[in-house]
Design a protein around this motif. Structure first.
Motif: not given
Length: 68
Positions: A47-58
């Motif tokens: 998933a482009a949003y859910r698995d995005n490194h920056f989103e996971r970190q946030a």
């Protein structure tokens, strides 16, 4: 998510502050890196949003803070 009331703002505050700190660290390169992370995850079938490194970190920071 729109901050429609105090409860919503409180729920997402730590998450959004994590993005502010990411921007402070990376500067305008943050936007390129964020997009590249989304593209990479999508190319890998994730998933482009859910698995995005920056989103996971946030999300991890928000969990540590007890919100989101």
């Amino acid at each position: 998510m729109l901050g429609i009331d105090d409860a919503v703002l409180a729920e997402y505050r730590a998450h959004e502050h994590a993005h502010v700190r990411q921007y402070e660290r990376w500067g305008v390169l943050f936007f390129v890196l964020y997009a590249a992370s989304s593209l990479w995850e999508a190319l890998c079938g994730k998933a482009a949003y859910r698995d995005n490194h920056f989103e996971r970190q946030a999300r991890a920071i928000a969990r540590q803070a007890g919100s989101g």
